[in-house]
Design a protein around this motif. Structure first.
Motif, PDB file in Angstrom:
ATOM      1  N   TYR A  71      17.862  10.099 127.134  1.00 41.06           N
ATOM      2  CA  TYR A  71      17.052   9.030 126.198  1.00 41.06           C
ATOM      3  C   TYR A  71      15.988   8.438 127.244  1.00 41.06           C
ATOM      4  CZ  TYR A  71      19.480   9.640 122.293  1.00 41.06           C
ATOM      5  OH  TYR A  71      20.132  10.237 121.056  1.00 41.06           O
ATOM      6  N   ILE A  72      16.288   8.359 128.751  1.00 45.37           N
ATOM      7  CA  ILE A  72      15.559   7.528 129.537  1.00 45.37           C
ATOM      8  C   ILE A  72      14.053   7.721 129.671  1.00 45.37           C
ATOM      9  CG2 ILE A  72      14.999   7.142 132.118  1.00 45.37           C
ATOM     10  CD1 ILE A  72      18.085   7.632 132.636  1.00 45.37           C
ATOM     11  N   PRO A  73      13.451   8.892 129.508  1.00 46.36           N
ATOM     12  CA  PRO A  73      12.157   9.213 129.236  1.00 46.36           C
ATOM     13  C   PRO A  73      11.362   8.553 128.099  1.00 46.36           C
ATOM     14  CG  PRO A  73      13.300  11.555 129.720  1.00 46.36           C
ATOM     15  CD  PRO A  73      14.196  10.347 129.398  1.00 46.36           C
ATOM     16  N   ASN A  74      12.184   8.426 127.174  1.00 44.45           N
ATOM     17  CA  ASN A  74      11.474   7.481 125.988  1.00 44.45           C
ATOM     18  C   ASN A  74      11.007   6.080 126.425  1.00 44.45           C
ATOM     19  OD1 ASN A  74      12.265   9.428 124.143  1.00 44.45           O
ATOM     20  ND2 ASN A  74      14.081   8.512 123.334  1.00 44.45           N
ATOM     21  N   ILE A  75      11.658   5.560 127.473  1.00 45.04           N
ATOM     22  CA  ILE A  75      10.990   4.210 128.001  1.00 45.04           C
ATOM     23  C   ILE A  75       9.677   4.592 128.431  1.00 45.04           C
ATOM     24  CG2 ILE A  75      11.300   2.338 129.670  1.00 45.04           C
ATOM     25  CD1 ILE A  75      14.222   3.115 129.924  1.00 45.04           C
ATOM     26  N   ALA A  76       9.297   5.551 129.131  1.00 50.83           N
ATOM     27  CA  ALA A  76       8.109   5.874 129.505  1.00 50.83           C
ATOM     28  C   ALA A  76       7.109   6.209 128.126  1.00 50.83           C
ATOM     29  CB  ALA A  76       7.833   6.937 130.624  1.00 50.83           C
ATOM     30  N   ARG A  77       7.661   6.820 127.195  1.00 49.79           N
ATOM     31  CA  ARG A  77       6.832   6.978 125.997  1.00 49.79           C
ATOM     32  C   ARG A  77       6.611   6.000 125.146  1.00 49.79           C
ATOM     33  NH1 ARG A  77      11.199  11.493 125.595  1.00 49.79           N
ATOM     34  NH2 ARG A  77      10.250  13.210 126.595  1.00 49.79           N
ATOM     35  N   MET A  78       7.700   4.932 125.175  1.00 44.02           N
ATOM     36  CA  MET A  78       7.076   3.851 124.309  1.00 44.02           C
ATOM     37  C   MET A  78       6.333   2.963 125.292  1.00 44.02           C
ATOM     38  SD  MET A  78      10.109   1.115 122.819  1.00 44.02           S
ATOM     39  CE  MET A  78       9.422  -0.195 121.926  1.00 44.02           C
ATOM     40  N   ALA A  79       6.504   2.763 126.490  1.00 40.92           N
ATOM     41  CA  ALA A  79       5.551   1.873 127.207  1.00 40.92           C
ATOM     42  C   ALA A  79       4.216   2.726 127.025  1.00 40.92           C
ATOM     43  CB  ALA A  79       6.026   2.130 128.728  1.00 40.92           C
ATOM     44  N   ASN A  80       3.942   4.014 126.858  1.00 42.32           N
ATOM     45  CA  ASN A  80       2.516   4.679 126.665  1.00 42.32           C
ATOM     46  C   ASN A  80       2.135   4.188 125.349  1.00 42.32           C
ATOM     47  OD1 ASN A  80       0.277   6.672 127.464  1.00 42.32           O
ATOM     48  ND2 ASN A  80       1.280   7.448 125.612  1.00 42.32           N
ATOM     49  N   TRP A  81       3.057   4.239 124.434  1.00 41.15           N
ATOM     50  CA  TRP A  81       2.711   3.639 123.169  1.00 41.15           C
ATOM     51  C   TRP A  81       2.033   2.203 123.028  1.00 41.15           C
ATOM     52  CZ3 TRP A  81       5.570   0.084 119.705  1.00 41.15           C
ATOM     53  CH2 TRP A  81       5.063   0.048 118.366  1.00 41.15           C
ATOM     54  N   LEU A  82       2.664   1.517 123.938  1.00 35.26           N
ATOM     55  CA  LEU A  82       2.190   0.134 124.008  1.00 35.26           C
ATOM     56  C   LEU A  82       1.139  -0.260 125.219  1.00 35.26           C
ATOM     57  CD1 LEU A  82       5.806  -1.745 124.056  1.00 35.26           C
ATOM     58  CD2 LEU A  82       4.155  -1.778 122.406  1.00 35.26           C
ATOM     59  N   GLY A  83       0.273   0.843 125.282  1.00 36.98           N
ATOM     60  CA  GLY A  83      -0.943   0.813 126.110  1.00 36.98           C
ATOM     61  C   GLY A  83      -0.481   0.666 127.685  1.00 36.98           C
ATOM     62  N   ASN A  84       0.299   1.437 127.937  1.00 37.74           N
ATOM     63  CA  ASN A  84       0.933   1.354 129.463  1.00 37.74           C
ATOM     64  C   ASN A  84       1.470   0.193 129.688  1.00 37.74           C
ATOM     65  OD1 ASN A  84       0.315   4.169 129.895  1.00 37.74           O
ATOM     66  ND2 ASN A  84      -1.858   3.671 129.874  1.00 37.74           N
ATOM     67  N   ALA A  85       2.188  -0.537 129.013  1.00 39.24           N
ATOM     68  CA  ALA A  85       2.915  -1.706 129.022  1.00 39.24           C
ATOM     69  C   ALA A  85       4.063  -1.403 130.149  1.00 39.24           C
ATOM     70  CB  ALA A  85       3.614  -2.362 128.110  1.00 39.24           C
ATOM     71  N   ASN A  86       4.259  -2.551 131.175  1.00 38.34           N
ATOM     72  CA  ASN A  86       5.222  -2.328 132.164  1.00 38.34           C
ATOM     73  C   ASN A  86       6.735  -2.525 131.523  1.00 38.34           C
ATOM     74  OD1 ASN A  86       6.586  -2.395 134.554  1.00 38.34           O
ATOM     75  ND2 ASN A  86       5.908  -4.211 135.204  1.00 38.34           N
ATOM     76  N   MET A  87       7.229  -1.663 131.025  1.00 35.06           N
ATOM     77  CA  MET A  87       8.511  -2.111 130.245  1.00 35.06           C
ATOM     78  C   MET A  87       9.619  -1.995 131.623  1.00 35.06           C
ATOM     79  SD  MET A  87       8.446   0.194 126.873  1.00 35.06           S
ATOM     80  CE  MET A  87      10.316  -0.268 126.376  1.00 35.06           C
TER      81      MET A  87
END
Length: 362
Positions: A71-87
């Motif tokens: 599931y780790i790649p989901n962090i980057a995917r969600m960050a991309n959904w948030l306009g490349n937010a720094n999660m």
């Protein structure tokens, strides 16, 4: 489900399970008043009240997107959904079906630790059960017996193995939500069956894990918001073994308002005041929607609350019915969350403390 044991170059990292859904048996009004009169939370309006408000600021944030390493790649995917937010925060859990789970699956722990090490501003938050089976629906009497065994050191070796693995794999600065939601009834790692033993056992686990060379763990005391099965102040094990005072905060019960979540006994205001008196930050390892459907007002108010208090980190629970990215049931709330968090640069890391001056002559 367990992943196969692989051999990694450094001997890998951690096993986790699904996030908890907060639940509990609310006490009657009589029980609430009795509890309030007998513990550390002052009646509302009592003086002096500590200063808890801070100027608006970004806090480290992330989401629970799944426990296993896959599931780790989901962090980057969600960050991309948030306009490349720094999660900056990754949040996962140990399963707690057996003591082997609590010791940590090396592959999973290793890969989460690698994610953490890729950026010095990141935090890894790990939910660690205190007893197994953690979701075994054990009666209170059995939980009390297990807590007593824990206070005698019968389970020390499992937490020692976990600590050694985390340090070896680069996770020595992991934030540990030990026995999370202890004031409820969902988990075996709960406090109500014997609060005195629970506190002594927490203290023992922290002492064991801090004994490992190279560790810099932070221990996060994380109850459910409000008065659940027991006031969470009765479970607090002491300032010397707690680094962060967290709270899992969902929009429940049905019909509740954010103002009521702030002012209720053992709610958000009591949490931040309790922490401020002890010079400790707060956290929100689990938060999201639950009992009131698509609720954008809760999302807006919760994010604002976290940005105006001394919040060490926050992680939304991102699956249905709680979340926004992986759940299509909450379109209005998702839009608000996206608006508030989109493009966030996250929190600026605090500068490293200057080395202590050495006495003259050394």
């Amino acid at each position: 489900m367990r992943i196969g044991r692989l051999t990694l170059a450094a001997a890998a990292l951690l096993l986790v399970t699904t996030a908890s859904v907060p639940s509990g048996s609310p006490l009657s009004q009589t029980e609430r008043h009795a509890a309030l009169s007998s513990d550390a939370i002052q009646p509302r309006g009592a003086a002096p009240r500590p200063v808890v408000q801070r100027s608006r600021h970004e806090t480290p944030f992330g989401a629970f997107v799944g426990s296993w390493d896959t599931y780790i790649p989901n962090i980057a995917r969600m960050a991309n959904w948030l306009g490349n937010a720094n999660m900056q925060v990754g949040h996962t859990y140990l399963a707690g079906n057996s003591w082997q789970d609590v010791e940590g699956e090396p592959v999973v722990l290793g890969l989460w630790s690698q994610w953490r090490q890729a950026d010095s501003s990141r935090k890894l938050v790990l939910g660690v059960p205190m007893l197994v089976p953690n979701e075994g629906n054990l009666p209170d009497a059995e939980v009390a017996r297990l807590l007593a065994r824990g206070t005698r050191g019968e389970f020390d070796q499992h937490f020692l193995k976990l600590a050694h693995k985390l340090v070896a794999l680069g996770g020595g600065d992991t934030v540990i939500t030990l026995g999370w939601e202890m004031n409820g009834v969902t988990y075996t790692s709960r406090c109500k069956p014997d609060p005195t033993a629970w506190k002594a056992y927490w203290r023992r686990i922290v002492t064991v894990m801090r004994s490992v060379p190279g560790q810099r763990f932070s221990f996060d005391f994380t109850p459910n918001r409000g008065l659940d099965a027991i006031p969470w102040t009765r479970c607090y094990p002491g300032d010397d073994v707690v680094d962060i005072i967290g709270m899992d905060s969902y929009d429940q019960p049905a019909g509740g308002t954010f103002d009521s979540y702030v002012s209720e006994p053992y709610g958000l205001e009591d949490q931040v005041e309790f922490a401020a008196k002890r010079g400790k930050p707060v956290s929100y390892p689990e938060w999201g929607l639950f009992r009131n459907g698509d609720n954008p007002e809760f999302v807006r108010r919760m994010v604002e609350w976290m940005r105006t208090h001394d919040t060490a980190y926050q992680t939304v629970t991102d699956y249905c019915p709680h979340g926004f990215w992986q759940c299509d049931r909450n379109p209005r709330s998702a839009a608000v969350f996206r608006q508030l968090m989109s493009g966030s640069a996250g929190a600026v890391p605090a500068p490293a403390p200057a080395p202590s001056p050495q006495p003259a002559g050394r």
